[in-house]
Design an enzyme around this catalytic site. Structure first.
Site, PDB file in Angstrom:
ATOM      1  N   CYS A  95       0.716  -1.363   0.095  1.00 28.05           N
ATOM      2  CA  CYS A  95      -0.029   0.002   0.242  1.00 28.05           C
ATOM      3  C   CYS A  95       0.948   1.175  -0.047  1.00 28.05           C
ATOM      4  CB  CYS A  95      -0.948  -0.020   1.192  1.00 28.05           C
ATOM      5  SG  CYS A  95       0.066   0.003   2.993  1.00 28.05           S
ATOM      6  N   CYS A  98       4.000   1.410   2.242  1.00 24.26           N
ATOM      7  CA  CYS A  98       5.245   0.691   1.774  1.00 24.26           C
ATOM      8  C   CYS A  98       6.130   1.729   0.915  1.00 24.26           C
ATOM      9  CB  CYS A  98       4.721  -0.524   1.009  1.00 24.26           C
ATOM     10  SG  CYS A  98       4.131  -1.771   1.907  1.00 24.26           S
ATOM     11  N   ASP A 513      10.693  28.478 -34.218  1.00 23.45           N
ATOM     12  CA  ASP A 513      12.180  28.469 -34.851  1.00 23.45           C
ATOM     13  C   ASP A 513      11.979  28.120 -36.278  1.00 23.45           C
ATOM     14  OD1 ASP A 513      14.937  28.746 -34.631  1.00 23.45           O
ATOM     15  OD2 ASP A 513      15.025  26.432 -34.588  1.00 23.45           O
ATOM     16  N   ASP A 702      13.844  23.721 -32.060  1.00 27.65           N
ATOM     17  CA  ASP A 702      14.762  22.529 -31.947  1.00 27.65           C
ATOM     18  C   ASP A 702      14.984  22.067 -30.480  1.00 27.65           C
ATOM     19  OD1 ASP A 702      17.790  21.595 -31.889  1.00 27.65           O
ATOM     20  OD2 ASP A 702      16.592  20.608 -33.326  1.00 27.65           O
ATOM     21  N   ASP A 706      17.730  25.287 -28.796  1.00 27.88           N
ATOM     22  CA  ASP A 706      16.701  26.347 -28.222  1.00 27.88           C
ATOM     23  C   ASP A 706      16.245  26.049 -27.022  1.00 27.88           C
ATOM     24  OD1 ASP A 706      16.532  28.126 -30.576  1.00 27.88           O
ATOM     25  OD2 ASP A 706      15.164  26.710 -31.323  1.00 27.88           O
TER      26      ASP A 706
END
Length: 825
Positions: A95, A98, A513, A702, A706
């Site tokens: 659960c 843990c 771009d 890119d 960038d």
């Protein structure tokens, strides 16, 4: 200590007794469990025992001996900075307690930089600062300290094995089979109990003795079925209550127990009010809803699960002596050569060493058209070899493959805390005290003020508990997120941030771009244009290609590609940063920059600035010849820009290139606002200016060069080759040569937002209508169960509409690839 002494182990919960019990410490089944218990006490983590819920079928494991542990060394990867990464599956995970314990134990180690357990997949992702020499000296395993880091978790009884998606699939199937069995038992009991109930309802002159017999027969069938079918809800409820909180299963469990207990009490005293039929049918419908929820979530995650299963294919490894053997993909050594037959799915990442074939890479790129591959091309796990056998040199396996990276991104996208998720969670947490207060008020009001028998008042309270369960609210957001992520994944678009969908929906400005975004980033030789300044002939091209094949420079490769029939020349020498030279029979031949070849550096054919990159070719003392290059626009760039504008988005182009080149690209793509000569700092400044003007910017650039602009934007999208997927700084990454995924991502984000709002509205409307009816005593527990399950199914079904491709605004047909040079006047 309990009055009768300890009968179960204080740590693992197992029985005390059996072999070795005489030597076991008091309260523990073995010395290992005592040591684990003391370890947690010493670390101040004893709260774990109060929070956990031990599933009888999934107990803590005994701490293992050193020789029983799996070899972690082969699964550890270390990056250039010396940080080691290991992906494991946790066995014995019960659960959330843990998860909390494992993460606390690991992050307490000073060398650990990241430890995260995914409760759904049971995957532990661990990163730490490796100390290879020390680790090898201490453990002798060469695992970069993995054993030392994992020791605390292993000591408390969790088993850590290399991550295997097949184990997860078996666990999911086991849980669904358990739900199906519970449904079968409660459904069988429901049908039989209803026979006795109908007899009581329509029995006419049935006496109390016969009625009591029918009630006892109903109890004999219903109570065992309820005890069996209630387990999934009761376990979750007990876990929550032990942690000092309440979840959705608490009122469900309480309502079923109240209805069953009250019915048994009435039957024992010979009373007329027994509702075994309602209790068992309620449980039957609740189990149907739980099973449908599990199946819907499984369908929503189908894309990611399908990717996981693809990594399990067998790999045929070619041995140095020419023999072959089959291996699991994760144990194939890097550098090995694997054979991939026609029609076989590739199980590793690598480079094609031999063979020419067609590859179905739709799972990676989203492109349905097969791509041609030959020696030197990169291939990825999960792709399908279509045409001919190939040999692949392995460079990544298992968790190092692109396939594994995509699945990890899917997990990140699904686990995030988006705004709507946080809102739904807050409401779900607050509902418990309100719901129980309403149920108590309904019981007291109808019993004390309304004059109803306490049995009927108790049934009204049970109906209130059931009908107000916020299952629909809890499912409203996460199911939509999972389905949206899966749909985009099938199209070759990967979400790297869980809040990306919300931020995509908010974007009102798109900044693009140029190089690698609007264009493909792959220069091509422009058409031959004779005239002043170096017009070339086919003879010139063949000679230049003979030199160019010896270089990996992008422009040299473009020249070589333009003349594939050219033969490589012997004795070519490369001059870094300048070009190539060859001692030809008629004098030295040079191919390279204007300075290297003696050509005019900046003059074009008409004396103006050259509109793109150039290479020059010079034979001996002759005049230099110029080769001009241009980058092709993406085939659907203009159509995508038109679609973005049609969605009401403002589109801009920012580029570091020269104004005439940027103007040509902007004109070809249909962009009116553009800026040239932009440095990375200039791009960030422009994004800041747009943000200060109240715009929410979607930056498309890119992924590698960038990064500052991508990070500065409200949300960012990056086209990337497959090898760049994990490197880009963008929130969303798409594959392929088309720009349409940007529009598709925006469409999916907008539709996901509408579906989330619809789901929240449906959940709210459901509660506004049903809660007053339940408080008014107009809803039985049976009707409450049916309506609650129906609300969950409606929300899930509404979210599944997103899996269909309808809803994205269609793009105009893609135009043929256009170069900036062709668009230039």
């Amino acid at each position: 200590m309990p009055p009768g002494g300890w009968t179960t182990c204080r740590h693992c919960g197992g029985p005390i007794g059996g072999d070795g019990a005489a030597d076991a410490p008091p309260g523990f089944c073995c010395a290992g469990c005592e040591g684990a218990f003391k370890l947690l006490r010493g670390e101040g983590l004893e709260r774990y025992y109060a929070r956990r819920c031990l599933d009888p079928g999934t107990r803590l494991l005994k701490p293992e001996a050193e020789d029983a542990l799996p070899p972690y060394a082969t699964h550890v990867t270390v990056d250039e900075a010396g940080e080691a990464t290991l992906h494991l599956m946790v066995e014995g995970l019960h659960c959330a307690a843990c998860v909390w314990l494992i993460e606390r134990l690991l992050t307490a180690r000073p060398e650990v930089t990241h430890a995260r357990v995914n409760m759904t997949t049971r995957r532990l992702t661990l990163r730490w600062r490796a100390r290879a020499a020390d680790a090898e000296a201490e453990t002798g395993t060469g695992d970069h300290g993995a054993r030392r880091v994992l020791d605390p978790v292993l000591a408390v009884g969790y088993r850590l094995v290399p991550y295997d998606p097949a184990l997860l699939g078996r666990e999911t199937n086991r849980a669904e089979r358990a739900l199906l069995r519970a449904m079968a038992v409660t459904g069988f009991a429901t049908g039989n109990v209803m026979l006795f109930s109908v007899s009581v309802w329509f029995g006419g002159d049935m006496g109390p003795v016969t009625r009591d017999l029918m009630h006892w027969l109903s109890a004999l069938i219903a109570l065992p079925a309820i005890a069996y079918g209630l387990r999934p809800f009761a376990r979750s409820a007990v876990t929550a209550l032990r942690g000092g909180r309440a979840n959705m299963d608490v009122p469900i469990t309480l309502a079923v127990l109240l209805a069953s207990g009250m019915s048994l009490w009435e039957t024992a005293r010979g009373g007329p009010h027994a509702y075994f039929d309602a209790a068992v049918m309620l449980l039957f419908f609740l189990l149907i809803g739980r099973f449908l929820d599990s199946r819907a979530r499984g369908r929503a995650r189908a894309a990611a699960e399908h990717l996981l299963t693809l990594s399990g294919v067998s790999v045929t490894v070619l041995e140095p002596d020419g023999t072959t053997r089959g291996l699991r993909p994760d144990v194939v050594p890097v550098g090995a050569t694997v054979l991939v037959a026609t029609g076989e799915r590739i199980g590793v990442d690598g480079l094609v060493a031999q063979g020419v074939s067609d590859l179905d890479a739709s799972l990676i790129t989203g492109e349905t058209v097969p791509q041609r591959i030959a020696a030197g091309d990169r291939v990825f796990a999960g792709t399908l070899n279509l045409s001919a056998p190939i040999r692949v040199t392995v460079d990544a396996v298992g968790e190092g493959t692109l396939l594994a990276e995509i699945v990890r991104m899917m997990e990140v996208a699904e686990q995030g805390r988006a705004r709507y998720v946080a809102l739904a969670d807050r409401v779900a947490r607050l509902y418990a005290p309100v719901v129980h207060a309403l149920a108590l008020a309904a019981f007291l009001g109808w019993w004390l003020a309304g004059g109803l028998p306490w049995q009927e008042a108790l049934l009204i309270a049970a109906a209130v508990l059931i009908i107000t369960c916020p299952c629909a609210l809890a499912l409203a957001v996460p199911v939509v997120q999972v389905i949206a992520s899966g749909r985009l994944l099938r199209e070759g678009t990967f979400l790297k941030n869980a809040t990306a969908l919300e931020r995509l929906r908010e974007a009102d400005t798109v900044v693009l771009d140029k190089t690698g975004t609007l264009t493909l980033g792959r220069p091509k030789l422009s058409r031959r244009a004779p005239g002043a300044g170096g017009g070339w002939t086919p003879d010139d091209l063949r000679l230049a290609a003979g030199l160019a094949v010896h270089s990996r420079h992008p422009l040299a490769r473009a020249v070589a590609a333009a003349s594939p029939e050219a033969r490589p020349l012997e004795g070519v020498r490369e001059h870094p940063g300048e070009g190539l030279s060859w001692p030809g029979p008629d004098g030295p031949v040079r191919l390279g920059s204007a300075a290297f070849c003696g050509g005019p550096a900046d003059l074009g054919e008409t004396g103006g600035a050259a509109p793109g990159p150039t290479l020059w070719l010079r034979r001996g003392a002759g005049d230099p010849v110029r080769f001009r290059f241009a980058d092709s626009l993406r085939p659907d760039a203009a159509a995508t820009v038109a679609a973005l504008s049609a969605r009401g988005l403002q589109v801009e182009l920012l580029s570091g290139d020269r104004p005439d080149v940027v103007a040509a690209v902007a004109r070809a793509a249909g962009i009116e606002t553009w800026r040239a000569g932009q440095t990375p700092a200039d791009k960030v400044a422009r994004l800041d200016a747009l943000r200060q003007a109240g715009r929410r910017v979607l930056m498309v650039g890119d992924g590698l060069n960038d990064a500052p602009a991508l990070a500065a934007a409200h949300v960012s999208v990056s086209p990337a080759t497959a090898v760049d997927v994990s490197q880009t700084a963008a929130d969303v990454v798409f594959q392929g040569d088309r720009l349409a995924p940007v529009v598709s991502a925006l469409a999916v984000a907008a539709r996901a937002d509408r579906l989330v709002r619809q789901n929240l509205a449906l959940a709210l409307l459901y509660n506004m209508v049903t809660v007053p009816l339940a408080l008014a005593g107009m809803v039985t527990p049976l009707i409450a169960a049916v309506s609650m399950s129906t609300s969950s199914v409606v929300v899930i079904s509404n979210a599944l509409r997103l899996a269909r491709r309808a809803g994205a605004r269609p793009l105009p047909p893609a135009l043929p690839a256009t170069t900036a040079d062709e668009a230039h006047p």
